[in-house]
Design an enzyme around this catalytic site. Sequence first.
Site, PDB file in Angstrom:
ATOM      1  N   ASN A  18       4.427  51.615  13.671  1.00 17.80           N
ATOM      2  CA  ASN A  18       5.093  50.162  14.163  1.00 17.80           C
ATOM      3  C   ASN A  18       4.198  49.158  13.224  1.00 17.80           C
ATOM      4  OD1 ASN A  18       6.861  51.352  16.023  1.00 17.80           O
ATOM      5  ND2 ASN A  18       5.430  51.420  17.538  1.00 17.80           N
ATOM      6  N   GLU A 147       7.231  58.464  21.041  1.00 19.50           N
ATOM      7  CA  GLU A 147       8.052  57.310  20.485  1.00 19.50           C
ATOM      8  C   GLU A 147       8.972  57.763  19.387  1.00 19.50           C
ATOM      9  OE1 GLU A 147       5.320  53.500  20.983  1.00 19.50           O
ATOM     10  OE2 GLU A 147       4.611  54.501  19.344  1.00 19.50           O
ATOM     11  N   THR A 237      -7.262  61.629  30.426  1.00 15.13           N
ATOM     12  CA  THR A 237      -7.971  60.295  29.958  1.00 15.13           C
ATOM     13  C   THR A 237      -7.756  59.244  31.443  1.00 15.13           C
ATOM     14  OG1 THR A 237      -6.376  59.293  28.792  1.00 15.13           O
ATOM     15  CG2 THR A 237      -7.817  60.765  27.472  1.00 15.13           C
ATOM     16  N   ASP A 271      -4.770  56.375  21.363  1.00 16.38           N
ATOM     17  CA  ASP A 271      -4.879  56.786  19.995  1.00 16.38           C
ATOM     18  C   ASP A 271      -5.957  57.227  19.014  1.00 16.38           C
ATOM     19  OD1 ASP A 271      -2.084  56.187  20.477  1.00 16.38           O
ATOM     20  OD2 ASP A 271      -2.258  54.419  19.528  1.00 16.38           O
TER      21      ASP A 271
HETATM   22  O1  RIB Z   1      -0.840  52.888  21.495  1.00 16.57           O
HETATM   23  C1  RIB Z   1      -0.772  51.639  21.008  1.00 16.57           C
HETATM   24  C2  RIB Z   1       0.531  51.376  20.026  1.00 16.57           C
HETATM   25  O2  RIB Z   1       1.464  51.690  21.072  1.00 16.57           O
HETATM   26  C3  RIB Z   1       0.558  50.353  19.353  1.00 16.57           C
HETATM   27  O3  RIB Z   1       0.005  50.216  18.033  1.00 16.57           O
HETATM   28  C4  RIB Z   1       2.254  50.078  19.481  1.00 16.57           C
HETATM   29  O4  RIB Z   1       2.638  49.997  18.150  1.00 16.57           O
HETATM   30  C5  RIB Z   1       2.574  51.032  20.336  1.00 16.57           C
HETATM   31  O5  RIB Z   1       3.294  52.108  19.631  1.00 16.57           O
END
Ligand code: RIB
Length: 330
Positions: A18, A147, A237, A271
């Site tokens: 994204n 996603e 987490t 992430d």
């Molecule tokens: O986990 C964070 C991410 O969630 C962001 O970078 C945004 O793009 C969404 O995908």
Amino acid sequence: MDKSTPENEYVLIIGSSNMDLNIYSERLPSPGETVTGGIFRQSLGGKGANQAVAAARAGSEVVFIAKIGRDDFGSQMSTKLSQEGINTNFMLQDPEEHSGVAFIMIDKNGENMISVAPGANATLSVEEIEKHGSILRNATSLVVQMEIPMETINKIYEIASEGHCIKILNPAPLKPIPPDLLKNIDIIVPNEGELFRLHSLLGFSNPQTKESISRSDNIIMASKDIASLGVDYIITTLGADGSLIYYADSDKITRVPAFKVNAVDTVGAGDCFNGVFVSYLTKSFSMIEAVKAATAAASIAVTRKGAQESMPNESEIRQRIEEYNKIINL
Ligand code: RIB
């Protein structure tokens, strides 16, 4: 473009990419309210791409599969990911859909709200994944988030199960999953909210929050039910409270405390955790060492703005692990 399977060990990450449009302001607006005076920053994000960058900076060879649009955001994504040393040869372009976009609001304490327009991420299809069968079967480890379409996720784990890789699912953002999916997954990494929602989505009744039952006992109960569907480890987490590793074979947990820092932006922290965790696991570190490295790395990421740009490199992670070991004995 060389579309052959890499010869060395590699981490395969499949998921979203994204463009993050961030506004940093004093506080988050309530529904219907306008909060002004914020500061705008554009940065690269998407859970899949963020995890790919985290794993690559932690020192792993990374192959990333995602679908982007034929637009300026899309070109910025693939250029930046290649500059990070990530193998982007298997990334796809949608001729019609825009690249994924996330509107992110961050308050002065680093808390956030995110709204995503997935665009091309939502068109990554089963057929496209099937064409990349050998890259899935030959991976050393695999991480997928949520996603991208559910049927695509299902197919990814089905194909990967024909190989020998460590299969990890980060169920974020959580959506209903077919219970059968879990039999093809070795490790899931939810946050606490995702763990309990996943538990009830799978048809289990959530443990009662009674004073007599501790937070970790509730997590163990939910983890045990979920693990009964075929998962070996569940790593929950807990943000500033660290994480809990649940081992299905022994029905035991290990608590890994967080490293205390002042967070300025928690976007991408999960992430960072997932990307560094898979990187260390792939480098043959133990489960605890991999979670410790992930915890250490996330404690650096939250002190920086942006998602991908906040990911620490290998030497920063090593240094933070040393600091962590001085304070926390596991
Ligand atoms: O986990 C964070 C991410 O969630 C962001 O970078 C945004 O793009 C969404 O995908």
